[in-house]
Enzyme design. Sequence first.
Site, PDB file in Angstrom:
ATOM      1  N   LYS A  59     -20.776 -32.051  26.860  1.00 23.87           N
ATOM      2  CA  LYS A  59     -20.988 -31.457  27.509  1.00 23.87           C
ATOM      3  C   LYS A  59     -20.172 -31.540  29.117  1.00 23.87           C
ATOM      4  O   LYS A  59     -20.017 -30.927  29.915  1.00 23.87           O
ATOM      5  CB  LYS A  59     -21.695 -30.357  26.725  1.00 23.87           C
ATOM      6  CG  LYS A  59     -22.189 -30.489  25.024  1.00 23.87           C
ATOM      7  CD  LYS A  59     -23.691 -29.636  24.440  1.00 23.87           C
ATOM      8  CE  LYS A  59     -22.655 -29.748  23.561  1.00 23.87           C
ATOM      9  NZ  LYS A  59     -24.388 -28.814  22.652  1.00 23.87           N
ATOM     10  N   GLN A 103     -30.158 -28.936  23.629  1.00 17.12           N
ATOM     11  CA  GLN A 103     -29.913 -29.593  22.979  1.00 17.12           C
ATOM     12  C   GLN A 103     -30.801 -29.590  21.847  1.00 17.12           C
ATOM     13  O   GLN A 103     -32.176 -30.506  21.808  1.00 17.12           O
ATOM     14  CB  GLN A 103     -29.233 -31.175  23.281  1.00 17.12           C
ATOM     15  CG  GLN A 103     -28.622 -31.631  22.252  1.00 17.12           C
ATOM     16  CD  GLN A 103     -27.317 -30.627  22.135  1.00 17.12           C
ATOM     17  OE1 GLN A 103     -26.650 -30.279  22.717  1.00 17.12           O
ATOM     18  NE2 GLN A 103     -26.855 -31.026  20.652  1.00 17.12           N
ATOM     19  N   ASP A 126     -25.404 -20.854  24.387  1.00 19.36           N
ATOM     20  CA  ASP A 126     -25.612 -21.217  23.110  1.00 19.36           C
ATOM     21  C   ASP A 126     -25.925 -20.030  21.605  1.00 19.36           C
ATOM     22  O   ASP A 126     -25.773 -20.510  20.799  1.00 19.36           O
ATOM     23  CB  ASP A 126     -26.727 -22.003  22.758  1.00 19.36           C
ATOM     24  CG  ASP A 126     -26.541 -23.864  22.690  1.00 19.36           C
ATOM     25  OD1 ASP A 126     -25.088 -24.095  22.417  1.00 19.36           O
ATOM     26  OD2 ASP A 126     -27.028 -24.331  22.450  1.00 19.36           O
TER      27      ASP A 126
HETATM   28  N1  GUN Z   1     -26.848 -29.742  17.803  1.00 15.36           N
HETATM   29  C1  GUN Z   1     -25.870 -29.684  17.441  1.00 15.36           C
HETATM   30  N2  GUN Z   1     -25.262 -28.416  17.284  1.00 15.36           N
HETATM   31  C2  GUN Z   1     -25.811 -28.049  18.906  1.00 15.36           C
HETATM   32  C3  GUN Z   1     -25.268 -27.100  19.396  1.00 15.36           C
HETATM   33  O1  GUN Z   1     -24.418 -25.919  19.220  1.00 15.36           O
HETATM   34  N3  GUN Z   1     -26.090 -26.737  20.658  1.00 15.36           N
HETATM   35  C4  GUN Z   1     -27.067 -27.010  20.523  1.00 15.36           C
HETATM   36  N4  GUN Z   1     -27.888 -26.575  21.626  1.00 15.36           N
HETATM   37  N5  GUN Z   1     -27.328 -27.884  19.834  1.00 15.36           N
HETATM   38  C5  GUN Z   1     -27.042 -28.555  18.548  1.00 15.36           C
END
Ligand code: GUN
Length: 304
Positions: A59, A103, A126
Amino acid sequence: MLSADKTAKIIDGKAIAAQIRAEAARDAAAIAAKRGFPPGLAVVLVGEDPASVSYVTAKERACAECGIRSFPVRLPASASQDAVLAEVARLRADAAVDGILVQLPLPRQIDERRVVEAISPDKDVDGFHPVSVGNLALGLPGFAPCTPAGIIELLLRSGCDPTGKHAVVVGRSNIVGKPVAIMLSRKGRGGNATVTLCHTGTPDLGRFTRDADVLVVAAGRPGTVGEGMVKEGAVVIDVGVNRIADPSKKRGYRLVGDVDFAAVSRVASAITPVPGGVGPMTIAMLMANTVRAAAVHGPSAARP
Ligand code: GUN
């Protein structure tokens, strides 16, 4: 009509994601020129779970590629709930931060719900905040979660508009199944499908999948959709990411989706591969959401 030996078109998620990142980079540059500073994304990682570390690194790399400033926040696995909430509060008030991503999953001592709810909806890139989910369900402006948004873009950009189609979704998770079912059924771009949502309580799954024009499989189980479960000419989106032990690989495993790719690609008209299908789209849509947040915030992303 497809002939028996015809194989499905492979939907290239890597290429489509690169296109979306390029558009995000273009829009990020325009925003930076206009307001004097670039879009900003805070990426909060608690602990050192290897999969989470690799997602977060990817990311942050995408941010750099798109001209988005990333604000890395790292907390130890032992961090208290208050410590995480304090970081989120600080980022919420920071005018340089347009989007906040925490995350998931978080360590056991931390209440995920409370942390997600501490992110202000205008920075919720998100799309996990209950207000974002509510806006999505009501058809109001707000952030859609990245994987479902990526699935809709994959369909549209590969010439498979869901309008008027029967879309069948397998899996009812909050992150993928439920929101993608909402997005496919809503009025407007990328929607207008008739939607069936199947899940672990659905008896005779094949009865439903065989009727799908568009089939989205997000069950989290390899082999969920196999031989004889897909209609000829259907478009199949495989959201599964499953590790299968494979001693012939250096890392000891390979990735497979929820769909039996070999069998289904003989009858589908188009299918996403794993890896290289839905996966790259999630981060691309995160970049797109961050740029959108910055466009809405303009010169000040500070919120009380
Ligand atoms: N953990 C697995 N997929 C995601 C996601 O799309 N966003 C976040 N913040 N955590 C995750």
